[in-house]
Structure formats: structure tokens, C-alpha cells
Design an enzyme around this catalytic site. Structure first.
Site, PDB file in Angstrom:
ATOM      1  N   TYR A 156       0.910  -1.240  -0.054  1.00 32.18           N
ATOM      2  CA  TYR A 156      -0.004   0.021  -0.049  1.00 32.18           C
ATOM      3  C   TYR A 156       0.883   1.214   0.027  1.00 32.18           C
ATOM      4  O   TYR A 156       0.622   2.240  -0.669  1.00 32.18           O
ATOM      5  CB  TYR A 156      -0.980   0.016   1.308  1.00 32.18           C
ATOM      6  CG  TYR A 156      -1.891   0.983   1.396  1.00 32.18           C
ATOM      7  CD1 TYR A 156      -3.027   1.143   0.587  1.00 32.18           C
ATOM      8  CD2 TYR A 156      -1.653   2.005   2.231  1.00 32.18           C
ATOM      9  CE1 TYR A 156      -4.052   1.964   0.937  1.00 32.18           C
ATOM     10  CE2 TYR A 156      -2.432   3.149   2.214  1.00 32.18           C
ATOM     11  CZ  TYR A 156      -3.724   3.248   1.661  1.00 32.18           C
ATOM     12  OH  TYR A 156      -4.726   4.022   1.976  1.00 32.18           O
ATOM     13  N   LYS A 160       1.126   4.160  -2.742  1.00 35.07           N
ATOM     14  CA  LYS A 160       0.683   5.386  -2.553  1.00 35.07           C
ATOM     15  C   LYS A 160       1.781   6.546  -2.706  1.00 35.07           C
ATOM     16  O   LYS A 160       1.377   7.627  -3.063  1.00 35.07           O
ATOM     17  CB  LYS A 160       0.092   5.635  -0.953  1.00 35.07           C
ATOM     18  CG  LYS A 160      -1.171   4.990  -0.861  1.00 35.07           C
ATOM     19  CD  LYS A 160      -2.432   5.727  -1.587  1.00 35.07           C
ATOM     20  CE  LYS A 160      -3.707   4.944  -1.536  1.00 35.07           C
ATOM     21  NZ  LYS A 160      -4.766   5.529  -2.302  1.00 35.07           N
TER      22      LYS A 160
HETATM   23  P1  NAD Z   1     -13.291   2.359   0.902  1.00 38.16           P
HETATM   24  O1  NAD Z   1     -13.005   1.157   0.802  1.00 38.16           O
HETATM   25  O2  NAD Z   1     -14.485   2.639   1.939  1.00 38.16           O
HETATM   26  O3  NAD Z   1     -13.739   2.825  -0.307  1.00 38.16           O
HETATM   27  C1  NAD Z   1     -12.869   2.361  -1.682  1.00 38.16           C
HETATM   28  C2  NAD Z   1     -13.753   2.457  -2.841  1.00 38.16           C
HETATM   29  O4  NAD Z   1     -12.950   2.189  -3.919  1.00 38.16           O
HETATM   30  C3  NAD Z   1     -15.072   1.767  -2.855  1.00 38.16           C
HETATM   31  O5  NAD Z   1     -16.057   2.336  -3.286  1.00 38.16           O
HETATM   32  C4  NAD Z   1     -14.541   0.609  -3.686  1.00 38.16           C
HETATM   33  O6  NAD Z   1     -15.466   0.084  -4.504  1.00 38.16           O
HETATM   34  C5  NAD Z   1     -13.743   1.108  -4.755  1.00 38.16           C
HETATM   35  N1  NAD Z   1     -12.554   0.470  -5.356  1.00 38.16           N
HETATM   36  C6  NAD Z   1     -11.869  -0.567  -4.776  1.00 38.16           C
HETATM   37  N2  NAD Z   1     -11.378  -1.307  -5.982  1.00 38.16           N
HETATM   38  C7  NAD Z   1     -11.743  -0.630  -7.192  1.00 38.16           C
HETATM   39  C8  NAD Z   1     -11.510  -0.938  -8.290  1.00 38.16           C
HETATM   40  N3  NAD Z   1     -10.418  -1.668  -8.890  1.00 38.16           N
HETATM   41  N4  NAD Z   1     -12.007  -0.064  -9.463  1.00 38.16           N
HETATM   42  C9  NAD Z   1     -13.050   0.775  -9.097  1.00 38.16           C
HETATM   43  N5  NAD Z   1     -13.344   0.921  -7.755  1.00 38.16           N
HETATM   44  C10 NAD Z   1     -12.461   0.325  -6.849  1.00 38.16           C
HETATM   45  O7  NAD Z   1     -12.187   3.285   1.155  1.00 38.16           O
HETATM   46  P2  NAD Z   1     -11.941   4.828   1.663  1.00 38.16           P
HETATM   47  O8  NAD Z   1     -11.509   4.771   3.064  1.00 38.16           O
HETATM   48  O9  NAD Z   1     -13.009   5.758   1.291  1.00 38.16           O
HETATM   49  O10 NAD Z   1     -10.542   5.245   0.670  1.00 38.16           O
HETATM   50  C11 NAD Z   1     -10.702   6.037  -0.555  1.00 38.16           C
HETATM   51  C12 NAD Z   1      -9.237   6.420  -0.758  1.00 38.16           C
HETATM   52  O11 NAD Z   1      -8.685   6.986   0.050  1.00 38.16           O
HETATM   53  C13 NAD Z   1      -8.493   5.091  -1.126  1.00 38.16           C
HETATM   54  O12 NAD Z   1      -7.460   5.388  -2.085  1.00 38.16           O
HETATM   55  C14 NAD Z   1      -7.595   4.729   0.124  1.00 38.16           C
HETATM   56  O13 NAD Z   1      -6.354   4.406  -0.093  1.00 38.16           O
HETATM   57  C15 NAD Z   1      -7.557   6.424   0.396  1.00 38.16           C
HETATM   58  N6  NAD Z   1      -7.134   6.525   1.786  1.00 38.16           N
HETATM   59  C16 NAD Z   1      -8.047   6.257   2.926  1.00 38.16           C
HETATM   60  C17 NAD Z   1      -7.651   6.460   4.230  1.00 38.16           C
HETATM   61  C18 NAD Z   1      -8.712   6.318   5.517  1.00 38.16           C
HETATM   62  O14 NAD Z   1      -8.269   6.626   6.544  1.00 38.16           O
HETATM   63  N7  NAD Z   1      -9.942   5.878   5.065  1.00 38.16           N
HETATM   64  C19 NAD Z   1      -6.538   7.148   4.410  1.00 38.16           C
HETATM   65  C20 NAD Z   1      -5.771   7.540   3.367  1.00 38.16           C
HETATM   66  C21 NAD Z   1      -5.902   7.296   2.319  1.00 38.16           C
END
Ligand code: NAD
Length: 248
Positions: A156, A160
């Protein structure tokens, strides 16, 4: 006031969590919104309904961002329905955590394919459209983990961090065409992705956040809204942390 009237935005992985908040917020600012999802059709439709109920325009598109054919078809659908694309938010992401010596090759590959190759696939298609119009905004969602690392997340973190290098490279390539490319690096935001972490990990994270609380998806969406608007025309190639001060 930020205003995205007349703009079309595509947000990947927008069926829930941070992507959902971004889709709803950009629609609130006036953009017509394409809500991409991989499998959760019902949740994506619910996001579209919510936007329509508030008087906005939105459509749901099923596509795996790691699959080039899916991505091509997604961009065709956006152009067929909305006629243009001004804003791309690469938000889709997954994690398959594990310590390096136990990490399976398939878990490494899956995370790199979705989180990094997906960003390349979608950015390439968006850039083709935006270059012709000499305007556009690409906003990529990275993570504090891509900057600071995190034990158990080498795949990851690599993806990132890769997003950051990729974004800076294309920010330079696309600047002469008036296309701005920026990265938002969230810290610990309460979503499905973080809900499933063990309690001890969550507590450890909390201890490292100067503002003393987790973030909300909406707090990431506000920054994306600014970067998608013409109020940020002179900002490109930047990484903006939305993390309660975790990284300074
Ligand atoms: P989540 O798991 O709630 O949502 C992820 C979304 O991505 C979902 O809608 C899923 O269907 C979609 N997805 C996954 N694989 C896919 C693919 N191959 N094609 C199309 N869509 C796909 O996660 P989140 O927490 O909302 O995270 C959103 C983004 O933010 C991610 O990139 C994650 O790495 C990043 N992020 C999240 C956090 C956190 O604390 N939640 C922190 C830093 C970064």
C-alpha cells in the site's frame, strides 16, 4: 464561493467512504458527476439518487480501474452522457495488509494494480480529453502511509508513494496545457477501510494525531472541492495532507 457549474467530474471508487463524500460535495458545488464503482452497484445508485434528489446530475458507472478495457468504456460513457470531462478524482483504492516476509505476491500485485496502475489508466484517458480543451484538474488520493510508511503496508505504501511521484511527473507534463495535477494525502479517516482495523492499531493511530481525533470523509472532500475549482489555478504538483497534523 467555489463554483463547479458546467463542470463534469469523474470520481473513481465513489460508492462509499471518501469517494462518496467527494462525489456528493462536487455535485453540491454544481458539477455533474460520474460515480464509478467496482462491485457495489446498490451503494453507487444510492449516491446517484442522493445527488439527483438535491437537483444535481449524476450517473453510476461500473468499471475496475485496473482493467484498461473497463476504463476505456467508462470514459466513453462519461463523454456520451455528459459530453466533456473537466475533473478526474482518482480515489479507488484497496489494501491487503501483511508483513513483508509473509506478503503473498497476489496481495502485492492486487494493491499495485488497483491503487497505482488504476491511477495511470484513468489519468491517461482524462489527459487525452483535457489536453484538447487546454483545461482540467486531476486530483489523486494518496495517503500519509505513502509519505511516512507503515509496518504491514509495504504494498500500500509503495502504491501510495508511487502516486505522488507519478502526479509530480504528469503535473510537469500537463502544466503547459493548463491542467493542474495535485495529490491529497489523508491520514486516518473513518470509513469501511479503517473500521476493520484492530482496536489497538486504531488507538495507536489516535495517539499520533496532534488534533486528537480521526478525520471525516467530508474533510477530505472539502480540499478536493478546492483543488477541483478555479480557486486553485496556481497550484500544481502539490501534496496536501488532510491528517490532523500527523505529518508536518
Ligand atoms: P473504501 O474501502 O471505503 O472505499 C474504496 C472505494 O474504492 C470503494 O467504493 C470501492 O468500491 C472502490 N474500489 C476498490 N477497488 C476498485 C477498483 N478496482 N475499481 C474501481 N473502484 C474500486 O475506502 P476509503 O477509506 O473511502 O478510501 C478511499 C481512498 O482514500 C483510497 O484510495 C484509500 O487508499 C485512501 N485513503 C483512505 C484513508 C482512510 O483512512 N480511510 C486514509 C488515506 C488514504
Amino acid at each position: 464561493m467555489m463554483d463547479l457549474k458546467g463542470m463534469t467530474a469523474l470520481i473513481t471508487g465513489a460508492s462509499r467512504g471518501i469517494g462518496r463524500a467527494i462525489a456528493i460535495y462536487l455535485a453540491e458545488l454544481g458539477a455533474q458527476v460520474a460515480v464509478n464503482y467496482a462491485s457495489s452497484e446498490e451503494q453507487a445508485r444510492e449516491v446517484v439518487e442522493q445527488i439527483k434528489n438535491r437537483g444535481g446530475r449524476a450517473m453510476a458507472i461500473k468499471a475496475d480501474v485496473a482493467n484498461v478495457r473497463d476504463v476505456d468504456s467508462m470514459f466513453e460513457q462519461v463523454l456520451a452522457e455528459f459530453g466533456d470531462l473537466h475533473i478526474l478524482v482518482n480515489n479507488a483504492g484497496i489494501n491487503r495488509d501483511g508483513l513483508l516476509i509473509r506478503m503473498k505476491q497476489e496481495d502485492w500485485d492486487a494493491v499495485l494494480e488497483t491503487n497505482l496502475k488504476g491511477v495511470y489508466n484513468c489519468s491517461k484517458e482524462a489527459a487525452r480529453i483535457m489536453i484538447k480543451k487546454r483545461r482540467g484538474k486531476i486530483i489523486n488520493i494518496s495517503s500519509v502511509v505513502g509519505v511516512a510508511g507503515n509496518a504491514g503496508q509495504s504494498n500500500y505504501a509503495a502504491a501510495k508513494a508511487g502516486i505522488i511521484g507519478f502526479s509530480k511527473a504528469i503535473a510537469r507534463e500537463l502544466a503547459p496545457r493548463n491542467i493542474q495535477v495535485n495529490v491529497v494525502a489523508p491520514g486516518f479517516i473513518t470509513t469501511d477501510m479503517t473500521d476493520k482495523l484492530p482496536e489497538a492499531v486504531k488507538q495507536d493511530m489516535l495517539n499520533r494525531i496532534p488534533l486528537g481525533r480521526y478525520g471525516k470523509p467530508q474533510e477530505v472532500a472539502y480540499v478536493v472541492g478546492f483543488l477541483a475549482s478555479d480557486k486553485s489555478q496556481y497550484i500544481t504538483g502539490q501534496v496536501i495532507h488532510v491528517d490532523g497534523g500527523m505529518i508536518m
